[in-house]
Each structure stands twice: as C-alpha cells, then as structure tokens.
Scaffold this active site. Structure first.
Site, PDB file in Angstrom:
ATOM      1  N   GLY A   1       0.817  -1.208   0.000  1.00  0.00           N
ATOM      2  CA  GLY A   1       0.000   0.000   0.000  1.00  0.00           C
ATOM      3  C   GLY A   1       0.846   1.252   0.000  1.00  0.00           C
ATOM      4  N   ASN A   2       0.176   2.388   0.146  1.00  0.00           N
ATOM      5  CA  ASN A   2       0.899   3.654   0.245  1.00  0.00           C
ATOM      6  C   ASN A   2       0.205   4.549   1.263  1.00  0.00           C
ATOM      7  OD1 ASN A   2      -0.967   5.651  -1.190  1.00  0.00           O
ATOM      8  ND2 ASN A   2      -0.776   4.028  -2.742  1.00  0.00           N
ATOM      9  N   ARG A   3       0.808   5.701   1.528  1.00  0.00           N
ATOM     10  CA  ARG A   3       0.379   6.522   2.659  1.00  0.00           C
ATOM     11  C   ARG A   3      -0.607   7.617   2.284  1.00  0.00           C
ATOM     12  NH1 ARG A   3       5.893   8.531   4.485  1.00  0.00           N
ATOM     13  NH2 ARG A   3       4.685   9.810   5.927  1.00  0.00           N
ATOM     14  N   SER A   4      -1.218   7.566   1.124  1.00  0.00           N
ATOM     15  CA  SER A   4      -2.174   8.610   0.754  1.00  0.00           C
ATOM     16  C   SER A   4      -3.348   8.632   1.746  1.00  0.00           C
ATOM     17  CB  SER A   4      -2.690   8.350  -0.662  1.00  0.00           C
ATOM     18  OG  SER A   4      -3.647   9.324  -0.998  1.00  0.00           O
TER      19      SER A   4
ATOM     20  N   ALA B   1      -4.125   7.745  -5.144  1.00  0.00           N
ATOM     21  CA  ALA B   1      -2.786   7.239  -5.425  1.00  0.00           C
ATOM     22  C   ALA B   1      -2.889   5.732  -5.677  1.00  0.00           C
ATOM     23  CB  ALA B   1      -1.856   7.525  -4.250  1.00  0.00           C
TER      24      ALA B   1
END
Ligand code: CTP
Ligand code: CA
Length: 232
Positions: free
Chosen positions: A33-36, A100
């Site tokens: 995942g990512n931190r958006s 994102a």
C-alpha cells in the site's frame, strides 16, 4: 448551495473524484500500500457538492467520514478503483484522479497466509504493472465532453525541474489538467495543507500558494468549470 464563488456553478453536473491509496493483496492478511490519506480527494468532493454537483467519490481505504451529500463507493485495489471510476465516468462531466493507485501489484495472490521458513530465507515477490486509469480515461474518453484531471507529486531530478517533469507527465497522460505538488522539500502525506501548480493541456499554469486543501479544491473546480464551458 453555492461554492466559494457564491455560485452553484456545478449545478446539473455529475463529477467523479477518486481518493486515497490502493492496496494490492499479497495473501489473506497482507497487502502492498501507500500513505495517501485521501484528504485532498475528500476536500474536492465536498467542494463540488457545495457548488451544486452530483458527486461520486471513489474512496480507496480512506478512514475519513463520508462527506454529506456525496455518493461514496469504497474500493481496495487498483483493479477495483479502475472498475468503479470507469463505470461512473461514463455519465460524468468531470473526473478528478486524486487517488494514489499502486503502480504495481504482486503477480500472484496467495490463498493462504505466506509462512516463514526456519532457515532465515525470505520470499521473492514478483510485481506486475497496474493499468493506468488516468491515461485510459484521457485517451478513451468514456464521455467525450468530460474534463479529466490528474495529480502528480514530483521531485526535480537530473532530467528536469518539477515543472518540466510535470509537463511531460501531462502530455503522456493526455489529461486536460494536472495538479502538481512539489515534494522536493519533504513528503506532503497526511498534511492538512497543500501548495500546487495547476497545469493545463492548453499551456496554462496557475500557481496556488500554500493554503488549505479546500482552497486548492475550489481553485481546481474553477479551472474545470471554465473548461466545461469551452468543451460544451
Ligand atoms: N494514476 C492512475 N493510474 C495509475 C497510476 C496513476 O490513474 N495506475 C493517476 C493518479 O491518480 C494521478 C496521476 O495518474 O492522478 C499521476 O500519478 P503518478 O503516480 O504521478 O503517475 P505515474 O504515471 O504512475 O508516474 P510515476 O512513475 O511518476 O509514479
Ligand atoms: Ca505512480
């Protein structure tokens, strides 16, 4: 209701906003995942609703409360985000890709939890590229009159300045507007404020000084509305 301009200039319009960061499943309990945070997308959805639009918000793993008067569609992966955005885009006057999406996903998803072995070794995870939703929207235009907006967080590098890279990205994606954040000075993830340049495929560049995500959202809708009129 009316927006910052005092006018319901999106009344009768349907807009789609994507927000948050996608998760690509590795096994039943793990993901990439990512931190958006989804904050900018949620601010865009709220601002559009305040200006009278019918809003579909496609939210990927966002923990913020649903904005009032907005249809929220929850998704997890980039594939799910793509399906939800493309289906809503068929009837939309504007699509803003503030999400994102993960650029890559694991080639295979394990049905069972990946276990560690006693010899101290680690698995190799092979990735494959995800579809580029913004590019697909821009090149295939599910609704030919719709205004398509992308976002980009860039750092300048040896091949060019932030604006050079962003102009190239705008051309590559084929969208009408690209909202560019210069993240050279550190990440903007999770912050409540934003500072950006809104580039247009027509060559325009609007510098937006440091301010709230709501203020940036309204300036983005101003740019979208003026292009809706032109494309009508
Ligand atoms: N985007 C998309 N689908 C993807 C990846 C990105 O629709 N699979 C959209 C994002 O929502 C954003 C825009 O494309 O609006 C730009 O995202 P960015 O990550 O900057 O673009 P990439 O083409 O993935 O380039 P990079 O290699 O710099 O990450
Ligand atoms: Ca990317």
């Amino acid at each position: 209701t009316a927006g910052a301009s005092g006018v319901a200039d999106l009344a009768g319009r349907h807009v789609v906003v994507s927000a948050g960061g996608t998760r690509e499943r590795l096994d039943p309990v793990r993901f990439l995942g990512n931190r958006s945070s989804g904050r900018q997308g949620y601010a865009l959805a709220r601002a559009a609703a305040a200006r009278g639009a019918e809003v579909t918000l496609v939210a990927a793993n966002v923990t913020l409360p649903d904005p009032a008067g907005v249809k929220v569609v929850r998704v997890e992966s980039t594939a799910e985000l793509r399906d939800a955005v493309l289906s809503a885009a068929a009837a939309a006057d504007a699509v803003v890709m503030a999400a994102a999406p993960a650029d890559f996903r694991p080639l295979t998803e394990s049905d069972v939890k990946i276990k560690k072995s006693d010899d101290g070794s680690a698995p190799t995870i092979t990735l494959q590229q995800n579809p580029d939703i913004l590019r697909e929207l821009s090149t295939q235009r599910p609704h030919p009159g719709a205004v398509i907006v992308g976002f980009a967080a860039e750092t300048g590098d040896a091949t060019g300045s932030v604006i050079d890279l962003a102009r190239a990205k705008l051309a590559r994606k084929g969208c009408d507007l690209l909202v560019v954040n210069d993240v050279s000075g550190g990440a903007v993830f999770g912050s409540t404020d934003n500072e950006a340049v809104i580039l247009g495929a027509d060559g325009s560049a609007l510098e937006v000084p440091h301010g709230s995500k709501s203020a940036l959202a309204h300036l983005i809708w101003d740019q979208v509305v003026s292009r809706m009129v032109l494309q009508q």
